[in-house]
Design a protein around this motif. Structure first.
Motif, PDB file in Angstrom:
ATOM      1  N   UNK A 118       0.834  -1.201   0.000  1.00 16.35           N
ATOM      2  CA  UNK A 118       0.000   0.000   0.000  1.00 16.35           C
ATOM      3  C   UNK A 118       0.869   1.252   0.000  1.00 16.35           C
ATOM      4  N   UNK A 119       1.899   1.252   0.826  1.00 19.00           N
ATOM      5  CA  UNK A 119       2.811   2.399   0.908  1.00 19.00           C
ATOM      6  C   UNK A 119       3.532   2.617  -0.426  1.00 19.00           C
ATOM      7  N   UNK A 120       3.992   1.537  -1.059  1.00 30.15           N
ATOM      8  CA  UNK A 120       4.695   1.645  -2.335  1.00 30.15           C
ATOM      9  C   UNK A 120       3.762   2.117  -3.453  1.00 30.15           C
ATOM     10  N   UNK A 121       2.567   1.573  -3.518  1.00 34.36           N
ATOM     11  CA  UNK A 121       1.608   1.994  -4.545  1.00 34.36           C
ATOM     12  C   UNK A 121       1.263   3.486  -4.388  1.00 34.36           C
ATOM     13  N   UNK A 122       1.131   3.936  -3.151  1.00 39.77           N
ATOM     14  CA  UNK A 122       0.882   5.350  -2.923  1.00 39.77           C
ATOM     15  C   UNK A 122       2.048   6.190  -3.459  1.00 39.77           C
ATOM     16  N   UNK A 123       3.277   5.794  -3.146  1.00 40.12           N
ATOM     17  CA  UNK A 123       4.431   6.574  -3.595  1.00 40.12           C
ATOM     18  C   UNK A 123       4.586   6.534  -5.118  1.00 40.12           C
ATOM     19  N   UNK A 124       4.281   5.406  -5.741  1.00 39.67           N
ATOM     20  CA  UNK A 124       4.345   5.325  -7.216  1.00 39.67           C
ATOM     21  C   UNK A 124       3.282   6.203  -7.868  1.00 39.67           C
ATOM     22  N   UNK A 125       2.103   6.272  -7.269  1.00 38.44           N
ATOM     23  CA  UNK A 125       1.018   7.107  -7.815  1.00 38.44           C
ATOM     24  C   UNK A 125       1.380   8.584  -7.742  1.00 38.44           C
ATOM     25  N   UNK A 126       2.203   8.957  -6.794  1.00 38.26           N
ATOM     26  CA  UNK A 126       2.608  10.361  -6.645  1.00 38.26           C
ATOM     27  C   UNK A 126       3.688  10.759  -7.638  1.00 38.26           C
ATOM     28  N   UNK A 127       4.337   9.794  -8.271  1.00 35.68           N
ATOM     29  CA  UNK A 127       5.425  10.106  -9.230  1.00 35.68           C
ATOM     30  C   UNK A 127       4.892  10.562 -10.553  1.00 35.68           C
TER      31      UNK A 127
END
Length: 127
Positions: A118-127
């Protein structure tokens, strides 16, 4: 293939439960090997939890002011998660329960690696 980082062993309740849409009142939060960190202040009574007791960390280890609480959660995403939990959205009716930021900020020993996803998907969506 790139392996995602899973070395985040202390996690907030937000990433471990809320971002995965487990209700804050769900009994699994207090069972099944969920170990919440103790901090430097007394927690409100309720939900069968023991009051927090002060911890004295070794002098050479830097720690946040209260290790039992996440220092910061992403404000915009936290608001969206709160809205889905309490009011629903995107086809969901939500849980129609109060959602508390204090509960989301509680730190615990991560119970599964899905929170890392969940944390990684959130950070990827912000890129």
């Amino acid at each position: 293939f790139t392996e995602m980082p899973t070395d985040h062993f202390v996690e907030s309740s937000f990433w471990n439960f809320d971002a995965l849409f487990q209700p804050q009142q769900h009994p699994a939060r207090d069972q099944h090997d969920t170990f919440f960190l103790l901090g430097g202040h007394r927690e409100e009574e309720g939900r069968g939890r023991h009051p927090r007791t002060p911890l004295t960390p070794p002098p050479f280890v830097p720690v946040p002011p209260d290790p039992a609480e996440a220092p910061q959660l992403p404000p915009g995403y936290t608001a969206k998660v709160k809205k889905i939990h309490s009011q629903g959205g995107y086809g969901s009716r939500g849980y129609k329960c109060e959602w508390r930021l204090e509960e989301a900020r509680r730190n615990l020993l991560r119970t599964h690696t899905t929170s890392a996803s969940a944390r990684l998907l959130y950070s990827l969506a912000r890129q």
